[in-house]
Design an enzyme around this catalytic site. Structure first.
Site, PDB file in Angstrom:
ATOM      1  N   ARG A  47       0.557  -1.291  -0.122  1.00 40.08           N
ATOM      2  CA  ARG A  47       0.082   0.239   0.211  1.00 40.08           C
ATOM      3  C   ARG A  47       0.712   1.006  -0.165  1.00 40.08           C
ATOM      4  NH1 ARG A  47      -0.483   5.063   2.087  1.00 40.08           N
ATOM      5  NH2 ARG A  47      -0.574   3.350   4.427  1.00 40.08           N
ATOM      6  N   ASP A  48       1.638   1.527   0.840  1.00 36.55           N
ATOM      7  CA  ASP A  48       2.413   2.456   0.601  1.00 36.55           C
ATOM      8  C   ASP A  48       3.545   2.394  -0.037  1.00 36.55           C
ATOM      9  OD1 ASP A  48       3.747   4.988   1.862  1.00 36.55           O
ATOM     10  OD2 ASP A  48       2.858   4.582   4.254  1.00 36.55           O
ATOM     11  N   HIS A  69       2.767   4.318  -3.371  1.00 37.64           N
ATOM     12  CA  HIS A  69       3.247   5.374  -3.890  1.00 37.64           C
ATOM     13  C   HIS A  69       5.054   5.243  -4.605  1.00 37.64           C
ATOM     14  CE1 HIS A  69       0.275   7.585  -2.099  1.00 37.64           C
ATOM     15  NE2 HIS A  69       0.979   6.855  -0.917  1.00 37.64           N
ATOM     16  N   SER A  76       3.626  10.871   8.504  1.00 40.14           N
ATOM     17  CA  SER A  76       3.298  11.388   7.110  1.00 40.14           C
ATOM     18  C   SER A  76       4.672  11.167   6.544  1.00 40.14           C
ATOM     19  CB  SER A  76       2.189  12.016   6.890  1.00 40.14           C
ATOM     20  OG  SER A  76       1.403  11.302   7.181  1.00 40.14           O
ATOM     21  N   HIS A 128       3.021   4.423  12.859  1.00 37.34           N
ATOM     22  CA  HIS A 128       3.343   4.254  11.055  1.00 37.34           C
ATOM     23  C   HIS A 128       4.664   5.382  11.079  1.00 37.34           C
ATOM     24  CE1 HIS A 128       2.993   4.303   6.945  1.00 37.34           C
ATOM     25  NE2 HIS A 128       3.192   4.874   6.568  1.00 37.34           N
ATOM     26  N   HIS A 168       8.347   7.286   8.693  1.00 32.04           N
ATOM     27  CA  HIS A 168       8.375   7.779   7.876  1.00 32.04           C
ATOM     28  C   HIS A 168      10.245   8.065   7.902  1.00 32.04           C
ATOM     29  CE1 HIS A 168       5.732   7.289   4.715  1.00 32.04           C
ATOM     30  NE2 HIS A 168       5.180   6.530   5.190  1.00 32.04           N
ATOM     31  N   TYR A 188       4.557  15.980   3.642  1.00 26.96           N
ATOM     32  CA  TYR A 188       3.922  14.826   3.273  1.00 26.96           C
ATOM     33  C   TYR A 188       5.085  14.100   2.487  1.00 26.96           C
ATOM     34  CZ  TYR A 188      -0.479  12.575   2.444  1.00 26.96           C
ATOM     35  OH  TYR A 188      -1.497  11.269   2.206  1.00 26.96           O
TER      36      TYR A 188
HETATM   37  C1  LIG Z   1      -2.246   8.122   2.283  1.00 29.27           C
HETATM   38  C2  LIG Z   1      -1.127   7.965   3.021  1.00 29.27           C
HETATM   39  O1  LIG Z   1       0.108   7.743   2.348  1.00 29.27           O
HETATM   40  C3  LIG Z   1      -0.797   7.234   4.541  1.00 29.27           C
HETATM   41  C4  LIG Z   1       0.133   7.605   4.851  1.00 29.27           C
HETATM   42  O2  LIG Z   1       0.751   5.521   4.905  1.00 29.27           O
HETATM   43  C5  LIG Z   1       0.977   7.851   5.545  1.00 29.27           C
HETATM   44  O3  LIG Z   1       0.162   9.530   5.616  1.00 29.27           O
HETATM   45  O4  LIG Z   1       2.309   8.194   5.717  1.00 29.27           O
HETATM   46 MN    MN Z   2       3.468   6.395   4.600  1.00 28.02          MN
END
Ligand SMILES: C[C@H](O)CC(=O)C(=O)O
Ligand code: MN
Length: 339
Positions: free
Chosen positions: A14-15, A18, A168, A195, A197, A286
């Protein structure tokens, strides 16, 4: 294997969407799902990177319909369960109902960190459909701890069984993760998740801080495949957390095998901290904006770091992808008026 200390939820499918420009093939999803299932991961996520319904000009078109990918992943699993992400407004309730028909067992309803109230109906629907239902507070660096607690309480009141702190932008530092997770643990009765990054190379340190502060759901992706510099690296997280004395319930060799023999083969490029993703972490942007910013910088002949710094100052949030082009165009006009 004994009781797991927490759940490691894998977001590669899912991630990672991107970083793959939303072009996962059915075969890539099947092979990855099979590997995650064999390694003993309880939950992993499959959807467009921006969640159900994300396939669009604004966010990027999916090469393969996400319902087909979810169904393929479900078919490969003997014990793992498939989660879907839903951003209210991008995805609608019908999208969730369709995902359940093809076998999704968990939903994570994601909102900007100050907008939990838009998730009430979607969280209620998740519970009604019998799904494990989670609230996901994105861009968690943009709100003070008290606000996060207030928003977490809203999610809990709608029926969320876990509330996530979502970094995020890869902006948070370990002490900031710790205070956010600890505050939610103190004030909520439901479980708490994290979660991360890796834009500032802090994803693993932040994950350890989250676990030590009481998080019982933590996200990772294989080979870090995700937006920006990617996520906490699942297979490394397994090794690190086992070294710390926790029971992850995941087989280290098997999770390494799916990372290295499957995911590494289809990644478009290694997940690194580059000039741009570093600036995202530094300026609080983001992570999903990375590839859109690179495309805009190229189109208008401007430095992508300038665009990102400006987006950070503007406090741009998910859903404002069109701003990236406005900012790039502004820099290009400024540049041309100077020559
Ligand atoms: C829609 C985003 O990619 C959700 C996410 O994984 C994040 O905010 O980090
Ligand atoms: Mn993410």
């Amino acid at each position: 294997m004994g009781k797991r200390s927490f759940e490691i939820l894998d977001v590669t499918l899912r991630d990672g969407s991107h970083a793959m420009k939303h072009a996962f093939t059915e075969e890539q999803v099947r092979e990855t799902a099979r590997g995650l299932d064999q390694a003993g991961v309880t939950y992993f996520e499959v959807t467009h990177g921006d969640g159900l319904g994300g396939s669009s000009l604004q966010y990027g078109l999916s090469a393969v319909d996400e319902l087909k990918l979810i169904e393929a992943a479900v078919e490969e699993c003997k014990s793992s369960q498939v989660s879907v992400l839903l951003l209210p407004g991008i995805g609608v309730k019908e999208d969730l109902q369709e995902a359940v028909k093809v076998g999704a067992k968990m939903v994570r309803v994601a909102t900007h960190v100050t907008e939990a109230d838009v998730a009430a109906q979607h969280i209620a629907l998740g519970r009604e459909l019998g799904l494990k239902t989670i609230g996901f507070l994105m861009m968690a660096h943009m709100a003070p701890v008290e606000k996060i607690v207030e928003q977490g309480k809203l999610f809990e009141s709608y029926g969320a069984e876990v509330v996530y702190v979502t970094d995020s932008a890869g902006y948070l530092l370990p002490h900031e993760v710790k205070e956010r997770i600890a505050a939610l643990k103190n004030e909520l009765t439901c479980e708490v998740g994290f979660h991360g990054h890796n834009n500032l190379s802090m994803a693993m340190a932040n994950t350890i801080a989250a676990v030590q502060a009481g998080a019982t759901y933590i996200d990772g992706s294989l080979r870090c495949l995700g937006a920006g510099s990617g996520n906490t690296q699942t297979e490394v997280m397994v090794a690190v957390l086992e070294r710390l004395g926790y029971n992850t319930g995941i087989d280290l060799y098997k999770i390494m095998d799916v990372a290295n023999d499957v995911v590494a083969k289809y990644m478009h490029r290694p997940q690194e901290v580059t000039g741009s993703s570093l600036i995202m972490g530094y300026s609080g942007v983001y992570s999903s904006f990375l590839l859109h910013t690179q495309a805009a910088a190229q189109k208008f002949g401007v430095d992508e770091r300038d665009i990102l710094v400006e987006l950070g100052k503007m406090k741009a949030v998910g859903g404002q992808e069109d701003l990236i082009y406005d900012v790039a165009q502004r820099f290009a006009l400024k540049k041309s008026s100077l020559v």
